[in-house]
Design a protein around this motif. Sequence first.
Motif, short mmCIF file in Angstrom:
data_model
loop_
_atom_site.label_atom_id
_atom_site.label_comp_id
_atom_site.label_asym_id
_atom_site.label_seq_id
_atom_site.Cartn_x
_atom_site.Cartn_y
_atom_site.Cartn_z
N PHE A 1 0.93 -1.41 0.04
CA PHE A 1 -0.03 0.06 0.04
C PHE A 1 0.99 1.21 -0.09
CE2 PHE A 1 -2.25 -3.45 2.19
CZ PHE A 1 -3.11 -3.60 1.62
N CYS A 2 0.23 2.31 -0.10
CA CYS A 2 0.93 3.66 -0.16
C CYS A 2 0.95 4.22 1.12
CB CYS A 2 0.29 4.65 -1.13
SG CYS A 2 -1.49 5.10 -0.92
N SER A 3 -0.09 3.85 2.10
CA SER A 3 0.00 4.46 3.24
C SER A 3 -0.88 3.56 4.32
CB SER A 3 -1.00 5.94 3.37
OG SER A 3 -2.30 5.39 2.97
N LYS A 4 -0.73 3.85 5.62
CA LYS A 4 -1.42 3.29 6.75
C LYS A 4 -3.04 3.33 6.21
CE LYS A 4 -1.69 1.49 11.23
NZ LYS A 4 -2.83 0.72 10.95
N ARG A 5 -3.24 4.48 5.90
CA ARG A 5 -4.82 4.71 5.69
C ARG A 5 -5.34 3.83 4.51
NH1 ARG A 5 -7.72 7.15 1.54
NH2 ARG A 5 -9.88 7.77 2.37
N CYS A 6 -4.74 3.51 3.48
CA CYS A 6 -4.92 2.43 2.60
C CYS A 6 -4.85 0.93 3.09
CB CYS A 6 -4.04 2.77 1.32
SG CYS A 6 -4.75 3.99 0.36
N ALA A 7 -3.92 0.84 4.08
CA ALA A 7 -3.98 -0.74 4.39
C ALA A 7 -4.94 -0.86 5.25
CB ALA A 7 -2.49 -0.53 5.35
N ASP A 8 -5.55 0.25 6.18
CA ASP A 8 -6.62 -0.09 6.90
C ASP A 8 -7.97 -0.11 6.01
OD1 ASP A 8 -5.13 0.18 9.21
OD2 ASP A 8 -5.63 2.16 9.51
N ILE A 9 -7.95 0.44 4.91
CA ILE A 9 -9.11 0.20 3.92
C ILE A 9 -9.24 -1.03 3.62
CG2 ILE A 9 -10.10 1.17 1.92
CD1 ILE A 9 -9.05 4.02 2.47
N ASP A 10 -8.17 -1.53 3.25
CA ASP A 10 -8.14 -2.95 2.69
C ASP A 10 -8.47 -4.10 3.87
OD1 ASP A 10 -7.14 -4.71 0.39
OD2 ASP A 10 -5.99 -5.53 2.03
N LEU A 11 -8.03 -3.75 5.11
CA LEU A 11 -8.29 -4.70 6.15
C LEU A 11 -9.99 -4.66 6.51
CD1 LEU A 11 -7.69 -6.51 8.59
CD2 LEU A 11 -7.06 -4.51 9.84
N ALA A 12 -10.48 -3.38 6.36
CA ALA A 12 -11.65 -3.24 6.64
C ALA A 12 -12.63 -3.86 5.69
CB ALA A 12 -12.16 -1.72 6.67
N LYS A 13 -12.29 -3.85 4.24
CA LYS A 13 -13.02 -4.70 3.44
C LYS A 13 -12.94 -6.18 3.39
CE LYS A 13 -12.45 -1.45 -0.57
NZ LYS A 13 -12.25 -1.39 -1.86
N TRP A 14 -11.58 -6.66 3.95
CA TRP A 14 -11.76 -8.28 4.72
C TRP A 14 -12.68 -8.55 5.59
CZ3 TRP A 14 -10.18 -12.26 1.92
CH2 TRP A 14 -9.18 -12.23 0.68
N LEU A 15 -12.73 -7.50 6.62
CA LEU A 15 -13.29 -7.72 7.92
C LEU A 15 -14.68 -7.76 7.60
CD1 LEU A 15 -11.21 -5.81 10.56
CD2 LEU A 15 -11.40 -8.39 9.99
N ASN A 16 -15.34 -6.86 6.75
CA ASN A 16 -16.61 -6.65 6.55
C ASN A 16 -17.27 -7.45 5.35
OD1 ASN A 16 -16.36 -5.38 4.13
ND2 ASN A 16 -16.70 -3.48 4.99
N GLY A 17 -16.51 -8.47 4.79
CA GLY A 17 -16.96 -9.37 3.73
C GLY A 17 -16.84 -9.13 2.43
N SER A 18 -16.41 -7.66 2.24
CA SER A 18 -16.39 -7.27 1.02
C SER A 18 -15.58 -7.92 -0.21
CB SER A 18 -15.93 -5.79 0.71
OG SER A 18 -16.74 -4.90 1.46
N TYR A 19 -14.57 -8.70 0.51
CA TYR A 19 -13.68 -9.49 -0.26
C TYR A 19 -14.16 -11.03 0.23
CZ TYR A 19 -10.30 -5.93 -1.12
OH TYR A 19 -9.67 -4.84 -1.48
N ALA A 20 -14.07 -11.97 -0.54
CA ALA A 20 -14.38 -13.08 -0.11
C ALA A 20 -13.95 -14.37 -1.07
CB ALA A 20 -15.85 -13.32 -0.39
N VAL A 21 -13.51 -15.51 -0.58
CA VAL A 21 -12.76 -16.56 -1.67
C VAL A 21 -13.96 -17.39 -1.80
CG1 VAL A 21 -11.22 -18.50 -1.46
CG2 VAL A 21 -10.91 -16.38 -0.17
N PRO A 22 -14.14 -17.73 -3.22
CA PRO A 22 -15.14 -18.44 -3.52
C PRO A 22 -15.18 -20.09 -3.24
CG PRO A 22 -13.69 -17.91 -5.47
CD PRO A 22 -13.22 -17.32 -4.32
N SER A 23 -16.00 -20.62 -2.57
CA SER A 23 -16.21 -22.11 -2.25
C SER A 23 -16.42 -22.98 -3.41
CB SER A 23 -17.53 -22.20 -1.17
OG SER A 23 -17.57 -23.45 -0.90
N GLN A 24 -15.70 -24.13 -3.40
CA GLN A 24 -16.02 -25.28 -4.00
C GLN A 24 -17.09 -25.88 -3.95
OE1 GLN A 24 -14.07 -25.38 -7.13
NE2 GLN A 24 -12.89 -23.35 -6.38
#
Length: 60
Positions: A17-40
């Motif tokens: 990332f370019c900053s702690k802010r962008c790293a935190d935004i990415d972490l928040a996306k993982w924690l709230n479920g915006s990112y997901a790994v597809p299930s088989q």
Amino acid sequence: MSCPICGEDTVTQVRPFCSKRCADIDLAKWLNGSYAVPSQREEGEETGVSETEDTVPGPH
């Protein structure tokens, strides 16, 4: 390399990332479920865990 959140150049301390802010935004996306790994697994398919194995026993 560019930041996956905003596209700016990355900083070594918070790479990729370019900053702690962008790293935190990415972490928040993982924690709230915006990112997901597809299930088989098919929807409605059994998980192989029985109901008794799924419950955690309380203290004795």
